[in-house]
Design a protein around this motif. Structure first.
Motif, PDB file in Angstrom:
ATOM      1  N   TYR A 192       0.900  -1.154   0.028  1.00  0.00           N
ATOM      2  CA  TYR A 192       0.016   0.170   0.102  1.00  0.00           C
ATOM      3  C   TYR A 192       0.753   1.156  -0.048  1.00  0.00           C
ATOM      4  O   TYR A 192       1.807   1.440   0.884  1.00  0.00           O
ATOM      5  CB  TYR A 192      -1.025   0.057   1.322  1.00  0.00           C
ATOM      6  N   GLU A 193       0.584   2.207  -0.662  1.00  0.00           N
ATOM      7  CA  GLU A 193       1.241   3.338  -0.944  1.00  0.00           C
ATOM      8  C   GLU A 193       0.232   4.624  -0.540  1.00  0.00           C
ATOM      9  O   GLU A 193      -0.860   4.801  -0.916  1.00  0.00           O
ATOM     10  CB  GLU A 193       1.705   3.641  -2.132  1.00  0.00           C
ATOM     11  N   ASP A 194       0.771   5.586   0.371  1.00  0.00           N
ATOM     12  CA  ASP A 194      -0.047   6.834   0.876  1.00  0.00           C
ATOM     13  C   ASP A 194      -0.367   7.806  -0.178  1.00  0.00           C
ATOM     14  O   ASP A 194      -1.338   8.487  -0.013  1.00  0.00           O
ATOM     15  CB  ASP A 194       0.446   7.136   2.141  1.00  0.00           C
ATOM     16  N   ASP A 195       0.442   7.742  -1.232  1.00  0.00           N
ATOM     17  CA  ASP A 195      -0.011   8.580  -2.269  1.00  0.00           C
ATOM     18  C   ASP A 195      -1.013   8.127  -3.303  1.00  0.00           C
ATOM     19  O   ASP A 195      -1.158   8.917  -4.406  1.00  0.00           O
ATOM     20  CB  ASP A 195       1.236   9.240  -3.010  1.00  0.00           C
ATOM     21  N   LYS A 196      -1.560   6.898  -3.025  1.00  0.00           N
ATOM     22  CA  LYS A 196      -2.592   6.200  -3.850  1.00  0.00           C
ATOM     23  C   LYS A 196      -3.739   6.028  -2.742  1.00  0.00           C
ATOM     24  O   LYS A 196      -3.907   4.921  -2.339  1.00  0.00           O
ATOM     25  CB  LYS A 196      -2.025   5.186  -4.548  1.00  0.00           C
ATOM     26  N   PRO A 197      -4.307   6.905  -2.407  1.00  0.00           N
ATOM     27  CA  PRO A 197      -5.341   6.594  -1.474  1.00  0.00           C
ATOM     28  C   PRO A 197      -6.544   5.619  -1.808  1.00  0.00           C
ATOM     29  O   PRO A 197      -7.139   5.132  -0.878  1.00  0.00           O
ATOM     30  CB  PRO A 197      -6.005   8.237  -1.325  1.00  0.00           C
ATOM     31  N   GLU A 198      -6.979   5.614  -3.259  1.00  0.00           N
ATOM     32  CA  GLU A 198      -7.721   4.720  -3.395  1.00  0.00           C
ATOM     33  C   GLU A 198      -7.334   3.154  -3.056  1.00  0.00           C
ATOM     34  O   GLU A 198      -8.354   2.251  -2.896  1.00  0.00           O
ATOM     35  CB  GLU A 198      -7.867   4.711  -5.035  1.00  0.00           C
ATOM     36  N   MET A 199      -5.908   2.922  -2.901  1.00  0.00           N
ATOM     37  CA  MET A 199      -5.896   1.610  -2.377  1.00  0.00           C
ATOM     38  C   MET A 199      -6.141   1.272  -0.838  1.00  0.00           C
ATOM     39  O   MET A 199      -6.733   0.450  -0.374  1.00  0.00           O
ATOM     40  CB  MET A 199      -4.243   1.293  -2.470  1.00  0.00           C
TER      41      MET A 199
ATOM     42  N   LEU B 298      -8.034  17.959   1.742  1.00  0.00           N
ATOM     43  CA  LEU B 298      -9.164  17.048   1.408  1.00  0.00           C
ATOM     44  C   LEU B 298      -8.919  15.916   0.396  1.00  0.00           C
ATOM     45  O   LEU B 298      -9.520  14.936   0.396  1.00  0.00           O
ATOM     46  CB  LEU B 298     -10.320  17.950   1.310  1.00  0.00           C
ATOM     47  N   GLU B 299      -7.988  16.167  -0.377  1.00  0.00           N
ATOM     48  CA  GLU B 299      -7.571  15.278  -1.577  1.00  0.00           C
ATOM     49  C   GLU B 299      -7.063  13.967  -0.917  1.00  0.00           C
ATOM     50  O   GLU B 299      -7.484  12.723  -1.766  1.00  0.00           O
ATOM     51  CB  GLU B 299      -6.480  16.023  -2.586  1.00  0.00           C
ATOM     52  N   ASN B 300      -6.603  13.793   0.127  1.00  0.00           N
ATOM     53  CA  ASN B 300      -5.778  12.621   0.489  1.00  0.00           C
ATOM     54  C   ASN B 300      -5.760  12.614   2.084  1.00  0.00           C
ATOM     55  O   ASN B 300      -5.036  13.171   2.686  1.00  0.00           O
ATOM     56  CB  ASN B 300      -4.517  12.330   0.045  1.00  0.00           C
ATOM     57  N   PRO B 301      -6.410  11.615   2.756  1.00  0.00           N
ATOM     58  CA  PRO B 301      -6.443  11.846   4.378  1.00  0.00           C
ATOM     59  C   PRO B 301      -5.298  10.951   4.689  1.00  0.00           C
ATOM     60  O   PRO B 301      -5.045  10.873   6.089  1.00  0.00           O
ATOM     61  CB  PRO B 301      -7.779  11.339   4.672  1.00  0.00           C
ATOM     62  N   TYR B 302      -4.600  10.097   4.021  1.00  0.00           N
ATOM     63  CA  TYR B 302      -3.892   9.015   4.451  1.00  0.00           C
ATOM     64  C   TYR B 302      -2.277   9.305   4.760  1.00  0.00           C
ATOM     65  O   TYR B 302      -1.671   9.920   3.879  1.00  0.00           O
ATOM     66  CB  TYR B 302      -3.963   7.851   3.864  1.00  0.00           C
ATOM     67  N   PHE B 303      -1.443   8.891   5.666  1.00  0.00           N
ATOM     68  CA  PHE B 303      -0.177   9.052   5.897  1.00  0.00           C
ATOM     69  C   PHE B 303       0.554   7.807   6.702  1.00  0.00           C
ATOM     70  O   PHE B 303      -0.083   7.242   7.414  1.00  0.00           O
ATOM     71  CB  PHE B 303       0.378   9.929   6.676  1.00  0.00           C
ATOM     72  N   PHE B 304       1.284   6.944   5.761  1.00  0.00           N
ATOM     73  CA  PHE B 304       2.119   5.999   6.375  1.00  0.00           C
ATOM     74  C   PHE B 304       3.398   6.663   6.904  1.00  0.00           C
ATOM     75  O   PHE B 304       3.783   7.872   6.373  1.00  0.00           O
ATOM     76  CB  PHE B 304       2.332   4.752   5.471  1.00  0.00           C
ATOM     77  N   VAL B 305       3.987   5.784   7.888  1.00  0.00           N
ATOM     78  CA  VAL B 305       5.287   6.298   8.484  1.00  0.00           C
ATOM     79  C   VAL B 305       6.083   5.163   8.578  1.00  0.00           C
ATOM     80  O   VAL B 305       6.108   4.803   9.823  1.00  0.00           O
ATOM     81  CB  VAL B 305       5.167   7.119   9.883  1.00  0.00           C
ATOM     82  N   GLU B 306       6.949   4.841   7.843  1.00  0.00           N
ATOM     83  CA  GLU B 306       7.818   3.798   7.737  1.00  0.00           C
ATOM     84  C   GLU B 306       9.284   3.982   7.542  1.00  0.00           C
ATOM     85  O   GLU B 306       9.309   5.148   6.845  1.00  0.00           O
ATOM     86  CB  GLU B 306       7.330   2.408   7.078  1.00  0.00           C
ATOM     87  N   ASN B 307      10.238   3.335   8.172  1.00  0.00           N
ATOM     88  CA  ASN B 307      11.419   3.744   8.073  1.00  0.00           C
ATOM     89  C   ASN B 307      12.117   2.785   6.932  1.00  0.00           C
ATOM     90  O   ASN B 307      13.689   3.210   6.879  1.00  0.00           O
ATOM     91  CB  ASN B 307      12.196   3.798   9.391  1.00  0.00           C
ATOM     92  N   GLY B 308      11.634   2.070   6.258  1.00  0.00           N
ATOM     93  CA  GLY B 308      12.436   1.427   4.910  1.00  0.00           C
ATOM     94  C   GLY B 308      12.608  -0.223   5.380  1.00  0.00           C
ATOM     95  O   GLY B 308      12.891  -1.044   4.818  1.00  0.00           O
ATOM     96  N   GLU B 309      12.587  -0.447   6.526  1.00  0.00           N
ATOM     97  CA  GLU B 309      12.776  -1.714   7.457  1.00  0.00           C
ATOM     98  C   GLU B 309      11.609  -2.457   7.242  1.00  0.00           C
ATOM     99  O   GLU B 309      10.406  -1.981   7.640  1.00  0.00           O
ATOM    100  CB  GLU B 309      13.430  -1.565   8.757  1.00  0.00           C
TER     101      GLU B 309
END
Length: 342
Positions: A125-132, A234-245
């Motif tokens: 899942y990618e947070d710049d693709k809110p539809e996912m 309003l265009e995208n409500p989601y944010f992931f926060v991961e460090n690459g691990e």
């Protein structure tokens, strides 16, 4: 220098206290919801104002929200009444022409699959693709609360700026030597039962983030929301926060096993599957969603905003910071039953 907006912080725990430190360091006036009278003094000593109440005190939360420019909820991802009280307070402000920033903490259990750890998923899942993220099932973990927030968000429109943060496995030593939940619970299980274990097939993968990097992520999100129009937020409500691990739960159990074997707490470092009749010593009925499914994701939006992880890696932190504290604990561990954010 521009005046900082006032903040109402719900949940001064593992995540919340780390964010509180960042907010106070940047000069934000903060009011924190605190359940116990004895906890007020320590928070006020740090520089936060306090309001006494629990997540079930909707009137308290609504009133404090209506008085704040910014609300950050880190107490739990699964308490609908507190989130609704926040949304009611935001709606009150909107009626008087005031906008509110609301950052709500959900968790990556929301994007888990049904693999039961039998394989590593290719789905990321990618947070710049809110539809996912919008496509996940309505009955997924945390989703009931997230949907309520999204529904209010649609009604309020640009009158409020609302975002939902979905942390992965959080690790690291927090303020006051606080520990996170998932990996320490696995370690405590291993000490009690004499082996490091995983649930399901162990092949499922999650991402990781240090609590200090997570707190900086919240601040990056806050600054973005402060400087961005309501229509754009309003265009995208989601944010992931991961460090690459990214690690499988079997690999996590393996690292726990190595550490406890070296400490002389278990006789064999090799991890093995935990039978379902012992899940009560983990997360009960939630053990598979929390420790056994895939939840892969990418924090594309945060990285585009300039956020970068700075802290030590997950297993380095486990061995040098977290295990020593867990090994010194005296209480008889019987599983984790408190409400959690992720």
């Amino acid at each position: 220098m521009a005046t900082k907006g006032s903040v109402f912080l719900i949940g001064p725990g593992f995540i919340g206290q780390q964010i509180l430190g960042e907010l106070l360091a940047e000069g934000y006036p903060v009011t924190t919801l605190v359940r116990r009278e004895e906890a007020k003094a320590s928070l006020e000593k740090l520089g936060s104002k306090t309001v006494l109440g629990s997540l079930d005190n909707g009137d308290v939360i609504r009133t404090a929200t209506a008085a704040a420019d910014i609300v950050i909820h880190t107490a739990t991802a699964d308490h609908l009444p507190s989130a609704v009280a926040v949304l009611d307070g935001i709606a009150e402000r909107a009626k008087t022409g005031k906008s509110t920033i609301y950052i709500h903490t959900s968790g990556c259990s929301a994007i888990t699959d049904g693999s039961n750890g039998d394989h590593t998923s290719d789905k990321i899942y990618e947070d710049d693709k809110p539809e996912m993220i919008d496509s996940i099932a309505d009955n997924a973990p945390h989703r009931t609360i997230d949907l309520a927030i999204l529904g209010s968000r649609s009604k309020l429109g640009a009158k409020a700026k609302i975002s939902i943060v979905l942390p992965p496995v959080i690790y690291g030593l927090g303020k006051g030597d606080r520990l996170s939940i998932q990996v320490p619970t696995m370690a405590r299980f291993a000490i009690k039962h004499g082996y490091a274990g995983y649930v399901g097939g162990g092949k499922a993968v999650w991402g990781y983030v240090h609590v200090a990097d997570l707190a900086r992520g919240y601040m990056t999100i806050l600054h973005y929301m402060e400087s961005t129009s309501g229509d754009e937020v309003l265009e995208n409500p989601y944010f992931f926060v991961e460090n690459g691990e990214e690690y499988s739960w079997e690999r996590c159990a393996e690292e726990i096993g190595k550490g406890l074997y070296k400490a002389g707490k278990i006789q064999d470092p090799k991890p093995r599957q935990i039978p379902s009749d012992l899940y009560d010593y983990l997360f009960g009925e939630w053990s598979l969603p929390v420790l056994g499914q895939n939840a892969r994701n990418r924090a594309n939006r945060l990285r585009a905003l300039g956020w970068k992880p700075q802290e030590k890696s997950a297993f380095d932190s486990l061995l040098t910071k977290e295990l020593p504290i867990i090994l010194a604990e005296k209480s008889d561990f019987k599983g984790y039953s408190a409400p959690v954010a992720s």
